[in-house]
Design an enzyme around this catalytic site. Structure first.
Site, PDB file in Angstrom:
ATOM      1  N   CYS A  60      86.156 -70.780  68.670  1.00  0.00           N
ATOM      2  CA  CYS A  60      86.843 -71.584  67.642  1.00  0.00           C
ATOM      3  C   CYS A  60      86.421 -71.130  66.237  1.00  0.00           C
ATOM      4  CB  CYS A  60      86.533 -73.074  67.841  1.00  0.00           C
ATOM      5  SG  CYS A  60      87.362 -74.084  66.612  1.00  0.00           S
ATOM      6  N   GLY A  80      95.785 -63.789  73.561  1.00  0.00           N
ATOM      7  CA  GLY A  80      96.241 -63.401  72.216  1.00  0.00           C
ATOM      8  C   GLY A  80      97.580 -62.708  72.296  1.00  0.00           C
ATOM      9  N   ARG A  91      99.851 -70.046  71.927  1.00  0.00           N
ATOM     10  CA  ARG A  91     100.876 -70.579  71.032  1.00  0.00           C
ATOM     11  C   ARG A  91     102.281 -70.406  71.582  1.00  0.00           C
ATOM     12  NH1 ARG A  91      98.950 -67.757  65.682  1.00  0.00           N
ATOM     13  NH2 ARG A  91      98.259 -66.296  67.288  1.00  0.00           N
TER      14      ARG A  91
HETATM   15  C1  LIG Z   1      96.614 -75.529  67.594  1.00  0.00           C
HETATM   16  C2  LIG Z   1      95.588 -74.684  68.307  1.00  0.00           C
HETATM   17  C3  LIG Z   1      94.543 -75.293  68.968  1.00  0.00           C
HETATM   18  C4  LIG Z   1      93.587 -74.535  69.642  1.00  0.00           C
HETATM   19  N1  LIG Z   1      92.575 -75.165  70.320  1.00  0.00           N
HETATM   20  C5  LIG Z   1      91.700 -74.440  71.055  1.00  0.00           C
HETATM   21  C6  LIG Z   1      90.702 -75.075  71.842  1.00  0.00           C
HETATM   22  O1  LIG Z   1      90.559 -76.312  71.869  1.00  0.00           O
HETATM   23  N2  LIG Z   1      89.876 -74.279  72.561  1.00  0.00           N
HETATM   24  C7  LIG Z   1      89.986 -72.915  72.547  1.00  0.00           C
HETATM   25  O2  LIG Z   1      89.217 -72.229  73.228  1.00  0.00           O
HETATM   26  N3  LIG Z   1      90.922 -72.295  71.833  1.00  0.00           N
HETATM   27  C8  LIG Z   1      91.793 -73.018  71.107  1.00  0.00           C
HETATM   28  N4  LIG Z   1      92.777 -72.382  70.400  1.00  0.00           N
HETATM   29  C9  LIG Z   1      92.927 -70.913  70.527  1.00  0.00           C
HETATM   30  C10 LIG Z   1      93.928 -70.545  71.636  1.00  0.00           C
HETATM   31  O3  LIG Z   1      93.517 -71.035  72.885  1.00  0.00           O
HETATM   32  C11 LIG Z   1      94.102 -69.016  71.731  1.00  0.00           C
HETATM   33  O4  LIG Z   1      92.867 -68.424  71.986  1.00  0.00           O
HETATM   34  C12 LIG Z   1      94.700 -68.410  70.465  1.00  0.00           C
HETATM   35  O5  LIG Z   1      95.746 -69.211  69.964  1.00  0.00           O
HETATM   36  C13 LIG Z   1      95.200 -66.972  70.692  1.00  0.00           C
HETATM   37  O6  LIG Z   1      96.292 -66.880  71.532  1.00  0.00           O
HETATM   38  P1  LIG Z   1      97.824 -66.748  70.952  1.00  0.00           P
HETATM   39  O7  LIG Z   1      97.832 -65.572  70.002  1.00  0.00           O
HETATM   40  O8  LIG Z   1      98.660 -66.500  72.186  1.00  0.00           O
HETATM   41  O9  LIG Z   1      98.135 -68.041  70.289  1.00  0.00           O
HETATM   42  C14 LIG Z   1      93.687 -73.114  69.657  1.00  0.00           C
HETATM   43  C15 LIG Z   1      94.750 -72.500  68.979  1.00  0.00           C
HETATM   44  C16 LIG Z   1      95.693 -73.264  68.311  1.00  0.00           C
HETATM   45  C17 LIG Z   1      96.828 -72.566  67.596  1.00  0.00           C
END
Ligand SMILES: Cc1cc2nc3c(=O)[nH]c(=O)nc-3n(C[C@H](O)[C@H](O)[C@H](O)COP(=O)(O)O)c2cc1C
Length: 332
Positions: free
Chosen positions: A111, A212, A236
């Site tokens: 995070c 990602g 996302r």
């Molecule tokens: C709104 C939001 C909340 C997230 N909350 C968490 C979380 O609680 N725990 C975590 O490990 N990652 C969290 N993430 C990260 C995502 O799990 C992920 O690692 C990151 O969005 C990358 O993937 P993407 O490019 O497909 O979005 C969060 C991301 C977003 C956008």
């Protein structure tokens, strides 16, 4: 491609836990509550889903577990994700999570949010590998279920230390690593660097899950081919689209491209999501539903105006009325 289908149809072993899908729904704070996970699981019944991250130290003086840790009685496979910097608190929290039904315990070490990193949690652990090791050891000692780690490739471009960090996590007892291919400094911007995921996959024995920019069947396939990862985790791409994990899972197992989800289907799902949030959380659910509604309203004629209307709803009935009218318009 045939090789990929064969590989992706094999169950995934996380320590002593066997998962029948290699496509995961990520933890998303403010999103992956029980209501959202039920929708994801309808289309991806075998996929691992994650709770929102739960602060371990916040559980210390509670009588009951908080709502964000609640898991359906038959909800498997599920992982409760914890964050904190204190190994002892995390060990205790992990016991509560297992009692709630968690099949694995995932530790958040990715995070980027200041509020979390300033207190030594999330991605700041990339800079404190000894603390991260102690955390994994403490949790592994506290519970019988596998401990897993979700992290990033490093703090910044100048501090990409994931190769050393990942090895340390494995040596400390982590049974799986999920790697978000961005640095902490990148936040959620720029592209995920899957090349680092490939490098990590090459040196670890435990499964590596790529995360990602997995937003479609095509990107999932490309990522798996480029990284050799053991599975992918969607994030996302699932906002306003709880169908994604199921679509990718199905394609990887059968080679069938998903039928496009119609806008009417999406809006029907939005309505169901809204009603379920109301039932589960009451007024707070209505407030939280507004962002979900905005995510569902994309790409069809009148989506902008609908998004606007739904972003202001005060009641479940009004929200349903608005969605029903929009469905009518799309059908006519
Ligand atoms: C709104 C939001 C909340 C997230 N909350 C968490 C979380 O609680 N725990 C975590 O490990 N990652 C969290 N993430 C990260 C995502 O799990 C992920 O690692 C990151 O969005 C990358 O993937 P993407 O490019 O497909 O979005 C969060 C991301 C977003 C956008």
């Amino acid at each position: 491609m045939f090789d990929l289908h064969a590989r992706m149809s094999q169950p995934l072993k996380i320590g002593n836990v066997e998962i029948k899908s290699r496509v995961f729904q990520s933890p998303l704070s403010g999103v992956t509550d029980l209501v959202f996970r039920r929708l994801v699981r309808r289309y991806a019944p075998n996929s691992m889903t994650y709770t929102e991250m739960v602060q371990a130290s916040s559980l210390k003086h509670l009588q009951d577990i908080p709502q964000i840790m609640e898991v359906d009685a038959d909800e498997h496979p599920i992982s409760i994700q914890l964050f904190d910097c204190r190994p002892d608190f995390l060990g205790e929290a992990a016991k509560l999570a297992v009692a709630e039904g968690s099949d694995t315990i995932d530790i958040n070490m990715g995070c980027p949010v200041n509020k979390i990193t300033r207190k030594g949690g999330g991605s700041s652990l990339l800079r404190e590998p000894e603390v991260a090791e102690s955390i994994v050891k403490a949790v592994a000692n506290a519970v019988d279920v596998p401990v897993t780690v979700k992290t990033r490739i490093g703090w910044s471009d100048d501090e990409i230390n994931i190769l050393d960090f990942a090895r340390r996590m494995q040596d400390a007892g982590a049974q799986m690593l999920t790697l978000h291919g961005r640095t902490r400094k990148q936040g959620y911007t720029g592209t995920a660097r899957w090349d680092w995921i490939r490098r990590v996959k090459e040196i670890l024995d435990v499964p590596v899950i790529a995360n990602g920019d997995i937003t479609s069947v095509e990107s999932a396939v490309r990522c798996l081919e480029e990284t050799g990862a053991d599975g992918v985790m969607c994030s996302r791409g699932t906002l306003g689209y709880p169908f994604l994990v199921g679509e990718i899972d199905r394609f990887l197992k059968t080679g069938e491209m998903p039928e496009p989800v119609t806008f009417v289907d999406r809006l029907s799902c939005a309505k169901e999501h809204l009603q379920a949030l109301w039932e589960y959380k009451g007024e707070r659910g209505i407030q939280q539903s507004r962002k979900h509604m905005a995510w569902y309203c994309k790409g069809f004629p009148g989506a902008g105006a609908l998004r606007d209307e739904l972003s202001r709803i005060e009641s479940v009935d009004r929200g349903c009325e608005i969605i029903d009218a929009a469905i009518e318009r799309l059908l006519n």
